[in-house]
Design a protein around this motif. Structure first.
Motif, PDB file in Angstrom:
ATOM      1  N   GLN A  55       5.840 -32.806 -23.981  1.00  0.00           N
ATOM      2  CA  GLN A  55       5.544 -33.634 -25.143  1.00  0.00           C
ATOM      3  C   GLN A  55       6.716 -34.551 -25.434  1.00  0.00           C
ATOM      4  O   GLN A  55       6.553 -35.729 -25.742  1.00  0.00           O
ATOM      5  CB  GLN A  55       5.261 -32.725 -26.356  1.00  0.00           C
ATOM      6  CG  GLN A  55       4.853 -33.459 -27.607  1.00  0.00           C
ATOM      7  CD  GLN A  55       3.476 -34.075 -27.508  1.00  0.00           C
ATOM      8  OE1 GLN A  55       2.484 -33.402 -27.229  1.00  0.00           O
ATOM      9  NE2 GLN A  55       3.396 -35.375 -27.723  1.00  0.00           N
ATOM     10  N   LYS A  56       7.920 -33.990 -25.313  1.00  0.00           N
ATOM     11  CA  LYS A  56       9.128 -34.775 -25.571  1.00  0.00           C
ATOM     12  C   LYS A  56       9.242 -35.904 -24.549  1.00  0.00           C
ATOM     13  O   LYS A  56       9.548 -37.047 -24.897  1.00  0.00           O
ATOM     14  CB  LYS A  56      10.338 -33.847 -25.482  1.00  0.00           C
ATOM     15  CG  LYS A  56      11.617 -34.468 -25.976  1.00  0.00           C
ATOM     16  CD  LYS A  56      12.693 -33.400 -26.252  1.00  0.00           C
ATOM     17  CE  LYS A  56      14.045 -34.089 -26.375  1.00  0.00           C
ATOM     18  NZ  LYS A  56      15.047 -33.595 -25.457  1.00  0.00           N
ATOM     19  N   ASN A 105       5.258 -22.124 -24.542  1.00  0.00           N
ATOM     20  CA  ASN A 105       5.466 -23.033 -25.676  1.00  0.00           C
ATOM     21  C   ASN A 105       6.559 -24.048 -25.377  1.00  0.00           C
ATOM     22  O   ASN A 105       6.422 -25.227 -25.681  1.00  0.00           O
ATOM     23  CB  ASN A 105       5.816 -22.240 -26.939  1.00  0.00           C
ATOM     24  CG  ASN A 105       4.675 -21.341 -27.395  1.00  0.00           C
ATOM     25  OD1 ASN A 105       3.532 -21.520 -26.995  1.00  0.00           O
ATOM     26  ND2 ASN A 105       4.991 -20.367 -28.233  1.00  0.00           N
ATOM     27  N   LYS A 106       7.648 -23.578 -24.770  1.00  0.00           N
ATOM     28  CA  LYS A 106       8.754 -24.489 -24.467  1.00  0.00           C
ATOM     29  C   LYS A 106       8.325 -25.521 -23.439  1.00  0.00           C
ATOM     30  O   LYS A 106       8.737 -26.680 -23.506  1.00  0.00           O
ATOM     31  CB  LYS A 106       9.966 -23.708 -23.939  1.00  0.00           C
ATOM     32  CG  LYS A 106      10.720 -23.009 -25.043  1.00  0.00           C
ATOM     33  CD  LYS A 106      12.086 -22.490 -24.603  1.00  0.00           C
ATOM     34  CE  LYS A 106      12.681 -21.637 -25.727  1.00  0.00           C
ATOM     35  NZ  LYS A 106      13.506 -20.548 -25.243  1.00  0.00           N
ATOM     36  N   GLN A 162       6.381 -28.185 -25.205  1.00  0.00           N
ATOM     37  CA  GLN A 162       7.311 -29.004 -25.998  1.00  0.00           C
ATOM     38  C   GLN A 162       8.063 -29.981 -25.126  1.00  0.00           C
ATOM     39  O   GLN A 162       8.266 -31.136 -25.487  1.00  0.00           O
ATOM     40  CB  GLN A 162       8.352 -28.097 -26.667  1.00  0.00           C
ATOM     41  CG  GLN A 162       7.944 -27.584 -28.016  1.00  0.00           C
ATOM     42  CD  GLN A 162       8.945 -26.570 -28.543  1.00  0.00           C
ATOM     43  OE1 GLN A 162       9.999 -26.329 -27.952  1.00  0.00           O
ATOM     44  NE2 GLN A 162       8.619 -25.970 -29.654  1.00  0.00           N
ATOM     45  N   LYS A 163       8.468 -29.495 -23.958  1.00  0.00           N
ATOM     46  CA  LYS A 163       9.283 -30.321 -23.065  1.00  0.00           C
ATOM     47  C   LYS A 163       8.486 -31.538 -22.604  1.00  0.00           C
ATOM     48  O   LYS A 163       8.974 -32.667 -22.645  1.00  0.00           O
ATOM     49  CB  LYS A 163       9.711 -29.469 -21.875  1.00  0.00           C
ATOM     50  CG  LYS A 163      10.572 -30.187 -20.869  1.00  0.00           C
ATOM     51  CD  LYS A 163      11.318 -29.183 -19.971  1.00  0.00           C
ATOM     52  CE  LYS A 163      11.890 -29.880 -18.759  1.00  0.00           C
ATOM     53  NZ  LYS A 163      11.049 -29.790 -17.570  1.00  0.00           N
TER      54      LYS A 163
END
Lengths: 205, 812
Positions: B657-658, B650-651, B654-655
């Motif tokens: 995506q950021k 998940n992280k 997210q990373k």
């Protein structure tokens, strides 16, 4: 009436708990609540209402009044140091037993987040654990939670102390005491079986 | 001359020593803030006289600092709900002295309420609603206008096509304010209130409660039913109504000022329409009320209010609010909890312990990080050494007795809490009291709990310590000594295939061979899977992996750091060996075989293997569900590994995506700059500034290049995000698929042999499936469509489908 009249000229008296007991200039109209530090609740409100100027002055205040760093000599110039500490994801951990393992440190500090790495502090001469370590997290938030909830609790039955660290650099894993361990173990007078018994000075005498 | 340090005057380290001669506005604002925030705290004067004094001070400052005072009061209404009635009284007094200010405050509060609702800040909105309600008690707001607001709230239940959690919140906002204001509202508008009550009753009767089983800490109804929160509150409010709204627990400072306040003019609330539902609204999830104590549990002293008494509700609300305000500072939090006003009339320690465990066990997740609760309980024990530890011990004992029906996720948290707590108190515990677990099957909840606790205790200390702290009768529950199992260790009668190779590899490593050299050495390892005519030998070779990894791990077994170094040094070899999916699975198998007595080491090494991309997350999931791991399937460490793996995935998404979002922002900025540049390069400029005309083409080309680069980067990142999300979806699919296979197998087997399905294993497994949903619900919700189409279809056994349906009900 109000607060305005009482600000100028009042001596910094020790501040009692009570806010104004009667109308008019309160006897203890002083920005400093008792005990020295702002209560955290006030911090929270302050943070919500803060204007940029205030943040700077607050940072300035802490800069002027900061304690001497516990490790000597201080590294870099003080301003740089403060900046690094505020961004750091690394903690210094002190008062460990010499027998505390990396595994134990990992288990405890994982409770506040994923640990990136642990560097066990070593006696410079013997290359054995000498009672401190560095714990580095992937995120600052995880390190903050360690400072909040693991600092001041026990590991191997000892109350451990954590502090922000500017970041591990090769060489910092060694104790800087004359005998090879930590400085504090050179001069202490008490008998601590988990830290080699008496301090080195006492042992030599 | 004395050599006094500056810090001797006043408190060291907290304020600058420089004293300002003139009164600057900032100082006064600080003072206002401090005075307002601290009113109601322990003081030598009475609360009433402090409030009176503060009201006077603020009234005098209104001409110059009205805006600031309004802002501070709005903030405390939102952020200090545990001091609600103190601040409503203050506002009441101000309104009595200055009607316009009262009106402006009410308006500001309504604006704030709208803001918080739009920003999904529902708990803060709740505190604001409650505050407004208590202002009715302080004669600031007219009761009929409050009732009108309530009518608008309750009418949300009539809206169509809205998630149930939306109407739930509005009903909750009405009901949870009634302990404070029910009496006043009923006195003024009983007909309207009764109508509202009927509407609410009708709503509560027909609302869905599919989600409840998933959120209960215990499945048993006895001794304390785990009630759905709205049901419990409804029962409490009904009882309050029956008691004619007599409520004696809430501190009401405004009563002392009644003569002043009833002279004040009231304001009418402007008509308030709840903001319409939108797709990005995130309403609070339903919850279950956690109860573990009742009046029979506190042996002496004040009696605990009943489970359906409104006092119980108010106390629990206030304690939750205190924790919410102070959780970051455990010492303050403990002190605030223990100085709860009215503590002499209630068994406060029991309430505190119940509220804390209620939060720790809350499903899906506790409101705050788990370790906070451990630290908080330790502080509480320090402050009340004569009473709190006993309550805590009693609570622990009770929870042990009820392990059989406790949700597995909650048992996990209990294990973590208890072992960590014990490690702060020299592991002192009366283990003999739990000797009953020794006669049970070791997979049963009680012995399993003790076993897992001892394993965690060992991780925080060492093996011999655990042997020393438990009675000898507990030896079967003591964890294994965490030593490695090197298969090539001894010379046996039949030497293992690969033994000679292992020695070669070991020597090579000791002689600092490089990755290439090791690979060359390993080329000679025969492949037990291979056909004779396959010359290449580059395919999956399990023996190669075993020989290399076992040897490497053995050489690096001394500590985590040694093992991490080893994995890093020979990353290339490991990547080469695990090129295929089978390779990845096998490396995990070998790791497990080697370190099977040291689950903590397995966890950290799996973590490293994922982070260095030697294995991927799906491989870990497949390994956990493989037949070889069936034996450890119910052990806590296995699930810690799986959830840690999912979190890493998940992280990772997210990373990236950021990164993508940042690149897009950068491009947007570039394009805006380009437009600006073009405006600059007008014909006028071109005419009169020839050198710019020359460079115009260069400038344009440069910015085009930059833009092109960014667009390329965005395209790459977009692909990366899509690929990462695909991997993430695949991970969940693998996990759910495996669960379904395992559970279906069990259910079918039980059915055909006529055995009850509810074995210990089954309870554990189905709750582990629930745990996947609960712990990663935000991410999983993105993939609901796929899950429903591919896996959780109507053909599935209803036991398994029920878990999925309960999960869906959480945000309906």
């Amino acid at each position: 009436g109000g607060i305005c009249g009482s600000v100028s000229g009042s001596a910094p008296a020790p501040c009692p708990d009570a806010p104004a007991a009667e109308p008019g200039p309160p006897a203890s109209a002083h920005p400093q609540p008792s005990g020295g530090a702002w209560t955290p609740v006030t911090e929270k409100i302050r943070h919500t209402l803060q204007s940029p100027a205030k943040t700077d002055s607050a940072a300035q205040r802490s800069f002027f009044s900061c304690n001497w760093p516990t490790r000597w000599p201080p590294q870099g110039n003080r301003y740089e140091q403060e900046k690094l500490l505020k961004q750091s994801c690394t903690l210094y951990v002190g008062n460990l037993s010499f027998y505390t393992t990396e595994e134990q440190v990992h288990e405890l500090f994982s409770k506040s987040g994923d640990v990136k790495r642990i560097i066990i502090g070593l006696d410079k001469v013997k290359k054995t654990a000498c009672g401190f370590c560095f714990v580095e997290y992937y995120t600052r938030a995880d390190a903050e939670n360690a400072m909040r909830f693991i600092n001041g609790t026990r590991l191997d039955d000892r109350i451990i102390r954590t502090d922000w660290d500017a970041g591990f650099k090769e060489g910092r894993q060694f104790g800087r005491g004359k005998s090879g361990g930590q400085v504090r173990d050179e001069y202490r007078q008490d008998y601590d079986p988990a830290r080699g018994g008496y301090g080195k000075l006492v042992q030599k005498s | 001359m004395s050599r006094r340090r500056h810090s001797d005057e006043g408190d060291a380290g907290s304020q600058p020593h420089k004293r300002r001669r003139t009164s600057e506005p900032i100082e006064i604002e600080d003072r206002l803030e401090s005075l307002i925030c601290r009113v109601g705290e322990k003081s030598t004067s009475s609360l009433e006289s402090n409030l009176e004094g503060l009201a006077g001070v603020l009234e005098a400052d209104l001409p110059n600092y009205k805006g600031k005072i309004l802002r501070i009061l709005c903030a405390v209404a939102r952020l200090l709900p545990e001091k609600l009635t103190v601040y409503t009284t203050l506002v009441g007094l101000l309104n009595a002295r200055n009607y316009n200010f009262g009106g402006e405050f009410v308006e500001a509060m309504i604006r704030q309420l709208k803001e918080t609702l739009k920003s999904n800040l529902y708990s803060e909105a709740l505190y604001l609603v409650r505050f407004l309600n208590d202002l009715v008690n302080c004669h600031v707001i007219a009761a009929p206008s409050m009732v009108a607001m309530f009518e608008n709230f309750v009418s949300v239940t009539q809206e169509e096509d809205i998630p149930q959690v939306r109407s739930d919140w509005y009903v909750y906002a009405v009901l949870s304010s009634l302990p404070w204001v029910g009496k006043e509202l009923y006195e003024k508008k009983d007909v309207e209130m009764d109508r509202l009550f009927n509407q609410i009753e009708g709503y509560l009767k027909y609302r869905q409660k599919t989600h409840v089983p998933m959120l209960q800490v215990w499945t048993a109804e006895k001794p304390h039913p785990q009630e759905e929160y709205l049901d419990c509150l409804w029962a409490q409010v009904q009882k309050l109504k029956k008691d004619r709204w007599q409520e004696r627990h809430i501190l009401r400072p405004y009563i002392a000022f009644d003569s002043v306040l009833c002279e004040a003019l009231q304001h009418n609330l402007p008509p308030f329409t709840p903001p319409a539902h939108s797709d990005d609204a995130v309403y609070p999830m339903p919850h279950v009320v956690f109860r573990m104590f009742d009046y029979t549990d506190a042996p002496e002293g004040p009696v605990m209010p009943g489970s359906h008494s409104v006092e119980r509700f108010v106390i629990e609300e206030n304690l939750h609010c205190i924790i919410k305000s102070h959780w970051r500072e455990r010492k303050t939090c403990a002190a605030q909890l223990l100085s709860y006003p009215g503590k002499n009339k209630i068994p406060l320690n029991y309430h505190i312990v119940e509220v804390i465990f209620g939060e720790l066990f809350q499903l899906p997740s506790p409101p705050h990080i788990d370790v906070m609760y451990t630290a908080l309980l330790i502080e509480l024990c320090k402050l009340q050494p004569g009473s709190l530890p006993q309550v805590l011990a009693q609570a622990t004992e009770m929870m042990y007795m009820r392990l059989d029906t406790m949700n597995t996720i909650c048992i996990d948290r209990l294990i973590n809490w208890f072992s960590h707590h014990l490690s702060n108190f020299q592991f002192r515990w009366s283990w003999d009291d739990w000797a009953d677990c020794l006669t049970q099957d070791i997979e049963k909840p009680k012995p399993k709990f003790v076993k897992e606790v001892l394993e965690k205790c060992m991780r925080l200390s060492y093996h011999q310590r655990i042997v020393d702290i438990v009675p000898p009768s507990f030896s079967a529950l003591i964890p294994a000594n965490p030593v490695c199992s090197y298969k090539y260790e001894e010379e046996t009668e039949c030497p293992l295939p690969g033994l000679a190779m292992a020695t070669t590899v070991s020597n090579a490593i000791k002689n600092r061979a490089s990755n290439e050299e090791i690979l060359i050495v390993l080329k000679d390892v025969p492949n037990p899977n291979q056909d004779d005519d396959d010359d290449e030998g580059d395919g999956f070779n399990p023996l190669k992996i075993e020989v290399f990894l076992q040897t490497l791990l053995h050489l690096a077994a001394k500590s985590f750091s040694h093992s991490f170094s080893a994995l890093a040094k020979f990353h290339e070899v490991l990547k080469n060996l695990t090129d295929s999916d089978e390779g990845k699975l096998h490396i995990l198998r070998v790791l497990y075989e080697f370190w099977r007595n040291h689950p903590q080491m397995i966890s950290v090494l799996v973590d490293k293997l994922i982070r260095t991309q030697i294995v991927d997350c799906a491989a870990v999931a497949n390994w956990i569900f493989s037949p070889e791991m069936a034996h450890d399937f119910t052990r806590f460490y296995v699930w810690e590994i799986l959830h840690s793996t999912i979190r890493k995935m998940n992280k990772h998404v997210q990373k990236i995506q950021k990164e993508l979002d940042e690149a897009k922002e950068k491009l947007e900025k570039q394009q805006n700059k380009k437009v600006e540049k073009q405006i600059f390069l007008t014909a006028e400029t071109l005419l009169f500034k020839p050198h710019i005309r020359e460079h115009k083409d260069d400038m344009e080309k440069n910015s085009e290049d930059e833009e092109g680069q960014l667009e390329e980067q965005i395209e790459r990142l977009q692909e990366k995000v899509e690929s990462a999300q695909s991997e993430q979806k695949n991970l969940f699919l693998v996990i759910f698929q495996r669960f379904i296979m395992l559970l279906t197998e069990h259910l079918v087997r039980c059915e055909t042999s006529g055995v009850d399905i509810n074995t210990t294993w089954y309870k554990n497994c189905i709750e582990r499936l629930q745990q996947i949903f609960l712990m990663h619900h935000v991410i999983i919700q993105q993939y609901m469509g796929t899950l429903e189409n591919l896996l959780f279809t109507a053909e599935l056994d209803h036991h398994i489908l029920a878990v999925y349906q309960q999960f869906c009900a959480l945000q309906l």
